[in-house]
Structures are given as structure tokens and as C-alpha cells.
Enzyme design. Structure first.
Site, PDB file in Angstrom:
ATOM      1  N   SER A   1       0.837  -1.199   0.000  1.00  0.00           N
ATOM      2  CA  SER A   1       0.000   0.000   0.000  1.00  0.00           C
ATOM      3  C   SER A   1       0.881   1.262   0.000  1.00  0.00           C
ATOM      4  CB  SER A   1      -0.960  -0.063   1.190  1.00  0.00           C
ATOM      5  OG  SER A   1      -2.002   0.849   1.026  1.00  0.00           O
TER       6      SER A   1
ATOM      7  N   ASP B   1     -10.051  -5.771  -2.889  1.00  0.00           N
ATOM      8  CA  ASP B   1      -9.413  -4.734  -2.067  1.00  0.00           C
ATOM      9  C   ASP B   1     -10.282  -3.474  -2.120  1.00  0.00           C
ATOM     10  OD1 ASP B   1      -7.774  -2.582  -1.260  1.00  0.00           O
ATOM     11  OD2 ASP B   1      -5.957  -3.646  -1.878  1.00  0.00           O
TER      12      ASP B   1
ATOM     13  N   HIS C   1      -7.329  -6.140   1.225  1.00  0.00           N
ATOM     14  CA  HIS C   1      -6.141  -5.309   1.476  1.00  0.00           C
ATOM     15  C   HIS C   1      -5.355  -5.765   2.717  1.00  0.00           C
ATOM     16  CE1 HIS C   1      -4.058  -1.592   0.399  1.00  0.00           C
ATOM     17  NE2 HIS C   1      -4.068  -1.178   1.656  1.00  0.00           N
TER      18      HIS C   1
HETATM   19  N1  LIG Z   1      -7.424   2.479   8.893  1.00  0.00           N
HETATM   20  C1  LIG Z   1      -7.745   2.605   7.506  1.00  0.00           C
HETATM   21  C2  LIG Z   1      -6.966   1.698   6.618  1.00  0.00           C
HETATM   22  C3  LIG Z   1      -5.726   1.204   7.227  1.00  0.00           C
HETATM   23  C4  LIG Z   1      -5.162   0.023   6.520  1.00  0.00           C
HETATM   24  O1  LIG Z   1      -5.848  -0.745   5.823  1.00  0.00           O
HETATM   25  N2  LIG Z   1      -3.905  -0.136   6.706  1.00  0.00           N
HETATM   26  C5  LIG Z   1      -3.228  -1.189   6.051  1.00  0.00           C
HETATM   27  C6  LIG Z   1      -2.106  -0.566   5.234  1.00  0.00           C
HETATM   28  S1  LIG Z   1      -2.743   0.643   4.099  1.00  0.00           S
HETATM   29  C7  LIG Z   1      -2.616  -2.136   7.066  1.00  0.00           C
HETATM   30  O2  LIG Z   1      -1.713  -2.859   6.739  1.00  0.00           O
HETATM   31  N3  LIG Z   1      -3.103  -2.130   8.303  1.00  0.00           N
HETATM   32  C8  LIG Z   1      -2.515  -2.887   9.386  1.00  0.00           C
HETATM   33  C9  LIG Z   1      -2.842  -4.338   9.491  1.00  0.00           C
HETATM   34  O3  LIG Z   1      -3.740  -4.828   8.775  1.00  0.00           O
HETATM   35  O4  LIG Z   1      -2.182  -5.026  10.305  1.00  0.00           O
HETATM   36  C10 LIG Z   1      -9.208   2.338   7.319  1.00  0.00           C
HETATM   37  O5  LIG Z   1      -9.744   1.592   8.127  1.00  0.00           O
HETATM   38  O6  LIG Z   1      -9.758   2.853   6.334  1.00  0.00           O
END
Ligand SMILES: N[C@@H](CCC(=O)N[C@@H](CS)C(=O)NCC(=O)O)C(=O)O
Length: 286
Positions: free
Chosen positions: A157, A233, A266
Site C-alpha cells: 500500500s 481490495d 487489502h
Molecule cells: N485504517 C484505515 C486503513 C488502514 C489500513 O488498511 N492499513 C493497512 C495498510 S494501508 C494495514 O496494513 N493495516 C494494518 C494491518 O492490517 O495489520 C481504514 O480503516 O480505512
């Protein structure tokens, strides 16, 4: 600025895994104006003193060095092949800047792997220099088994955007590149527009040097860019836009292996499913 390099490390944690060691360190960063953390997996071959290649993984919004370390399962294949796996944090921390912790897509955990030119961010939000210079010095000084001439870069991402742009700007430092669900054209999506306006200012010409789709137009890479993108995603249409990158790759003859994966979202369930393919891609290229 004090130009003396400080490469001292403090060990935060150490766990044996697949015969190797998963460690987390902190150190004092000059370019990020404070303490920074990174995780590093040392495979058995590295512990035996062999020189092994290094893969750096850049994480996405809201992440620390911890998410990929505990969720992606990168250690088994890193152990088998003999690959050091480095996972830095995603931004400076605790800078006491107004608004630093107010949103998930700007400030803390949203450093966007660039060097900010706008104050008050410019003093510390320099993740581009951190990844390409300071962390390089730290790894070189502390891990004899790291073959710094054989390095690849990957990420997810926001971190996929970081991997692509850092590779395109430094093709001899990071010789191979891959990404999971990368932000492919940050100049043309809400996450990128917000971050670039805040960190780089309103002159969009200055944004181009951190936009993979723009960089490929002017300086394509000799390496094959390997990208996995889940078709379920939630961020695909509005934020990630691999189709824009694909068009430019075709136009300039940039080698691209873009795989769309049916049903994947995602999350780290997606990375865990394909991390082995990515680590093998880098190992074979290096
Ligand atoms: N917090 C945001 C998106 C955050 C998100 O999806 N982060 C991804 C990277 S872009 C991630 O890897 N989050 C941490 C995880 O899943 O451990 C939302 O809920 O819209």
C-alpha cells in the site's frame, strides 16, 4: 547539522524462529529527529556468518515494524533461502507537531517514504533519506552478514508506493522491486494528494519525484516490477490505481508482472498468501 554517524543499536526483543532470529531494535535517527525502530530477521545462514541478500519491506498506513513481522509469515521462506528481512517503522514518532496524531493517513504512521519540504514536517519526516541512507549505514555497521550489494525492496500500500519510488530512484542500491497493493499514482488519489500537499506543498511539479507512474515515464528500471493486487481490495479503485501504472509501463517498455488475485482484500491475509512468491522473486533477481 551534526554529520557524525550514530549507528548504535538497542535490542528491544529477540525471538528464535525457523532456526534464525527475529529481532527488533531501536536507534537514534538524525534524519528523523529521534528514536526509530526496525525489525530484522536473521536467517540461519546469516548467523553462521555467510553473506546473504537483504530484502527491505515497507509497511502501509497505520503500521509499525510489527505488523508484517507477526502477520505475513516472511520468516519461513527467508530462513530456507537465506535472506535478511528488514521491516522499518512507517514514520518518525513523538515529534510534538500539531496534528501529528490526528489522522490515520497523515503524520504518525503515514510518512509516505519521502523527504518533507514543508515545515514543521521537514525537520523529521524524512523517511526517504532514512531508508536510502541512514538505515543503510546502520545495517552495514551492525550486520556483517548483510550483503549490501544484493538488496531488494518491497512493501504494501503506502509501502508499495515507497518500494516502487525508492527502487526507481535508486536502481543500483535496491536492484529488485515488488509490491503488494501499492499506491501506484499518488498524485491522483486522495491519500497521495493529502500527503503530498502537507509534506511537499502545493506545487505539483515537486510531487512527481515521489510518484511511481511519473517516475517510470522519465526513468524506467531495467528490473521487472512485480506487483500483486487483490480484486476484493476496498481501496483498489479510489486509492491504488494499478491501471495507470500499467498504461505507462506499456508506453515506455517497462517490464511489469502485475497479477490480479481474485477475492483477496487489502489485509495481511493477502500478504501472507503471496509473500513467498515475492521473497523468491527477490532472491532469484539478486
Ligand atoms: N485504517 C484505515 C486503513 C488502514 C489500513 O488498511 N492499513 C493497512 C495498510 S494501508 C494495514 O496494513 N493495516 C494494518 C494491518 O492490517 O495489520 C481504514 O480503516 O480505512
Amino acid at each position: 547539522m551534526n554529520n557524525t554517524k550514530n549507528t548504535d543499536l538497542e535490542l528491544i526483543s529477540e525471538n528464535k524462529m525457523f532456526g534464525g532470529l527475529q529481532r527488533v531494535y531501536s536507534h537514534v535517527s538524525t534524519v528523523c529527529n529521534g528514536s526509530m525502530r526496525f525489525a530484522i530477521y536473521l536467517p540461519p545462514a546469516a548467523l553462521e556468518g555467510k553473506k546473504v541478500p537483504v530484502l527491505t519491506y515497507l509497511s502501509g498506513l497505520t503500521c509499525t515494524e510489527d505488523n508484517v513481522t507477526v502477520k505475513a509469515g516472511a520468516q519461513r521462506i527467508s530462513s530456507e533461502l537465506g535472506m535478511i528481512f528488514v521491516a522499518p517503522d512507517t514514520s518518525p514518532r513523538g515529534q510534538d507537531i500539531d496534528g501529528e496524531d490526528d489522522s490515520y493517513d497523515f503524520g504518525s504512521a503515514a510518512g509516505f517514504y519521502l523527504d518533507a519540504t514543508q515545515e514543521p514536517w521537514g525537520k523529521s519526516y524524512n523517511m526517504y533519506s532514512y531508508i536510502t541512507q541512514e538505515l543503510q549505514d546502520v545495517i552495514t555497521s551492525n550486520f556483517d552478514s548483510a550483503d549490501m550489494k544484493r538488496q531488494g525492496i518491497t512493501g504494501h500500500s503506502m509501502g508499495g508506493h515507497g518500494a516502487l519510488t525508492i527502487h526507481l530512484k535508486n536502481p543500483t542500491l535496491f536492484k529488485s522491486c515488488s509490491a503488494f497493493a501499492p499506491i501506484c499514482a499518488p498524485m491522483n488519489c486522495p491519500w497521495g494528494e493529502k500527503a503530498f500537499t502537507g509534506y511537499l506543498g502545493s506545487n505539483k511539479d515537486s510531487w512527481k519525484e515521489y510518484d511511481a507512474t511519473e517516475l517510470i515515464k522519465t526513468s524506467p528500471s531495467k528490473a521487472t516490477l512485480f506487483i500483486d493486487q487483490g480484486l476484493s481490495d476496498n481501496f483498489l479503485k479510489e486509492q491504488l490505481k494499478p491501471e495507470l501504472l500499467e498504461i505507462v509501463c506499456e508506453q515506455v517498455g517497462q517490464a511489469l508482472k502485475l497479477r490480479f488475485q481474485e477475492g483477496y482484500d487489502h489485509s495481511y491475509f493477502f500478504m501472507a498468501s503471496f509473500i513467498e512468491d515475492h521473497i523468491r522473486h527477490h532472491f532469484d533477481a539478486l
